[in-house]
Write a protein that holds these residues in place. Sequence first.
Motif, PDB file in Angstrom:
ATOM      1  N   GLU A  70       0.840  -1.191   0.000  1.00 44.94           N
ATOM      2  CA  GLU A  70       0.000   0.000   0.000  1.00 44.94           C
ATOM      3  C   GLU A  70       0.884   1.253   0.000  1.00 44.94           C
ATOM      4  OE1 GLU A  70      -2.645  -0.152   3.331  1.00 44.94           O
ATOM      5  OE2 GLU A  70      -3.811  -1.798   2.469  1.00 44.94           O
ATOM      6  N   PRO A  71       0.313   2.422  -0.329  1.00 40.72           N
ATOM      7  CA  PRO A  71       1.090   3.664  -0.223  1.00 40.72           C
ATOM      8  C   PRO A  71       1.724   3.784   1.172  1.00 40.72           C
ATOM      9  CG  PRO A  71      -1.030   4.097  -1.246  1.00 40.72           C
ATOM     10  CD  PRO A  71      -1.068   2.672  -0.760  1.00 40.72           C
ATOM     11  N   PHE A  72       2.869   4.421   1.228  1.00 38.44           N
ATOM     12  CA  PHE A  72       3.602   4.498   2.489  1.00 38.44           C
ATOM     13  C   PHE A  72       4.376   5.803   2.584  1.00 38.44           C
ATOM     14  CE2 PHE A  72       6.230   2.455  -0.664  1.00 38.44           C
ATOM     15  CZ  PHE A  72       7.512   2.941  -0.461  1.00 38.44           C
ATOM     16  N   GLU A  73       4.829   6.106   3.784  1.00 40.30           N
ATOM     17  CA  GLU A  73       5.644   7.291   4.031  1.00 40.30           C
ATOM     18  C   GLU A  73       7.106   6.856   4.056  1.00 40.30           C
ATOM     19  OE1 GLU A  73       4.582  10.949   6.698  1.00 40.30           O
ATOM     20  OE2 GLU A  73       5.552   9.429   7.933  1.00 40.30           O
ATOM     21  N   LEU A  74       7.946   7.640   3.408  1.00 44.20           N
ATOM     22  CA  LEU A  74       9.356   7.311   3.297  1.00 44.20           C
ATOM     23  C   LEU A  74      10.188   8.448   3.871  1.00 44.20           C
ATOM     24  CD1 LEU A  74      11.266   5.153   2.133  1.00 44.20           C
ATOM     25  CD2 LEU A  74      11.203   6.386  -0.033  1.00 44.20           C
ATOM     26  N   MET A 156       8.213  11.799   2.852  1.00 47.40           N
ATOM     27  CA  MET A 156       7.532  11.873   1.568  1.00 47.40           C
ATOM     28  C   MET A 156       6.570  10.705   1.446  1.00 47.40           C
ATOM     29  SD  MET A 156       9.155  11.861  -2.272  1.00 47.40           S
ATOM     30  CE  MET A 156       9.191  10.078  -2.525  1.00 47.40           C
ATOM     31  N   ASP A 157       5.352  10.988   0.983  1.00 48.42           N
ATOM     32  CA  ASP A 157       4.392   9.932   0.714  1.00 48.42           C
ATOM     33  C   ASP A 157       4.707   9.302  -0.636  1.00 48.42           C
ATOM     34  OD1 ASP A 157       2.923  10.294   3.077  1.00 48.42           O
ATOM     35  OD2 ASP A 157       1.751  11.910   2.172  1.00 48.42           O
ATOM     36  N   VAL A 158       4.749   7.986  -0.660  1.00 43.89           N
ATOM     37  CA  VAL A 158       4.987   7.239  -1.898  1.00 43.89           C
ATOM     38  C   VAL A 158       3.689   6.538  -2.257  1.00 43.89           C
ATOM     39  CG1 VAL A 158       6.296   5.383  -2.998  1.00 43.89           C
ATOM     40  CG2 VAL A 158       7.424   6.920  -1.366  1.00 43.89           C
ATOM     41  N   ASP A 159       3.131   6.899  -3.427  1.00 40.22           N
ATOM     42  CA  ASP A 159       1.890   6.271  -3.871  1.00 40.22           C
ATOM     43  C   ASP A 159       1.996   5.704  -5.283  1.00 40.22           C
ATOM     44  OD1 ASP A 159       1.944   8.584  -5.402  1.00 40.22           O
ATOM     45  OD2 ASP A 159      -0.069   9.257  -4.837  1.00 40.22           O
ATOM     46  N   ARG A 160       3.225   5.766  -5.866  1.00 45.70           N
ATOM     47  CA  ARG A 160       3.401   5.259  -7.226  1.00 45.70           C
ATOM     48  C   ARG A 160       4.882   5.123  -7.551  1.00 45.70           C
ATOM     49  NH1 ARG A 160       3.883  10.456 -10.532  1.00 45.70           N
ATOM     50  NH2 ARG A 160       3.821  11.974  -8.845  1.00 45.70           N
ATOM     51  N   PHE A 161       5.142   4.411  -8.620  1.00 46.70           N
ATOM     52  CA  PHE A 161       6.462   4.392  -9.227  1.00 46.70           C
ATOM     53  C   PHE A 161       6.267   4.279 -10.727  1.00 46.70           C
ATOM     54  CE2 PHE A 161       5.627  -0.018  -8.138  1.00 46.70           C
ATOM     55  CZ  PHE A 161       6.055  -0.732  -9.248  1.00 46.70           C
ATOM     56  N   CYS A 162       7.319   4.527 -11.498  1.00 45.70           N
ATOM     57  CA  CYS A 162       7.171   4.639 -12.949  1.00 45.70           C
ATOM     58  C   CYS A 162       8.282   3.914 -13.697  1.00 45.70           C
ATOM     59  CB  CYS A 162       7.207   6.111 -13.369  1.00 45.70           C
ATOM     60  SG  CYS A 162       5.951   7.147 -12.607  1.00 45.70           S
ATOM     61  N   LEU A 163       7.950   3.524 -14.917  1.00 45.64           N
ATOM     62  CA  LEU A 163       8.939   3.094 -15.899  1.00 45.64           C
ATOM     63  C   LEU A 163       9.271   4.353 -16.699  1.00 45.64           C
ATOM     64  CD1 LEU A 163      10.537   0.982 -17.581  1.00 45.64           C
ATOM     65  CD2 LEU A 163       8.436   0.631 -18.899  1.00 45.64           C
ATOM     66  N   TYR A 164      10.544   4.710 -16.756  1.00 44.82           N
ATOM     67  CA  TYR A 164      10.982   5.938 -17.417  1.00 44.82           C
ATOM     68  C   TYR A 164      11.813   5.628 -18.656  1.00 44.82           C
ATOM     69  CZ  TYR A 164       9.860   8.614 -13.168  1.00 44.82           C
ATOM     70  OH  TYR A 164       9.236   9.206 -12.107  1.00 44.82           O
ATOM     71  N   ARG A 165      11.594   6.441 -19.691  1.00 52.71           N
ATOM     72  CA  ARG A 165      12.461   6.452 -20.878  1.00 52.71           C
ATOM     73  C   ARG A 165      13.432   7.615 -20.696  1.00 52.71           C
ATOM     74  NH1 ARG A 165       8.925   7.310 -25.105  1.00 52.71           N
ATOM     75  NH2 ARG A 165       8.647   5.062 -25.278  1.00 52.71           N
TER      76      ARG A 165
END
Length: 188
Positions: A70-74, A156-165
Amino acid sequence: MGNHYFIGIPISEDKRDEFADLQKLLKHDMSYKNWTHPDDFHITLKFLGACESTPLEKIEQQLMGYSWPEPFELSLGPADTFGKRERPRVFHISVEASSSLMMIQEGVEQICEQAGFAKEKRAYSPHVTLAKKWVDGQCPLMDEEVDPLFMSNYLMDVDRFCLYRIHPQQTPKYEAVCEVRLQRGGEV
């Protein structure tokens, strides 16, 4: 040769502004060949390098179907370096290796390995790069009285991550091509 890609966690806008302020302070003391554009601040989960569309599609499908935390604080901070302190090749913000972050990183590593990417041999060391490829100057972390901003901690709240070009000739350099949202209850 295909485009280069990586998977990472974007830094929230408020933290980007604070880290950009740290870069301005750092520029008074040090010269680096590469300064990360604030829109490119991120926490790398896995660098893929050159990649064709077939393995990328497989990775995207797996990322979207995986059961993520789940989303979390980092916790981020304080500032730190890689390399010799008097000539640090990378100046960065350290990142807590929380259990949720490690679960995501290990899941990403497993998915990428199944898609044919080599498993990373080095231990995972999460961070946000501010500058790399030292040219000159003295590291402010070596001063007797270090500016308190370099010693700050951030949440910082973490609610996503991405695939980056990666677009090496552009500024900013990184384009999110796939976004994985962390959902309450484990639904993606």
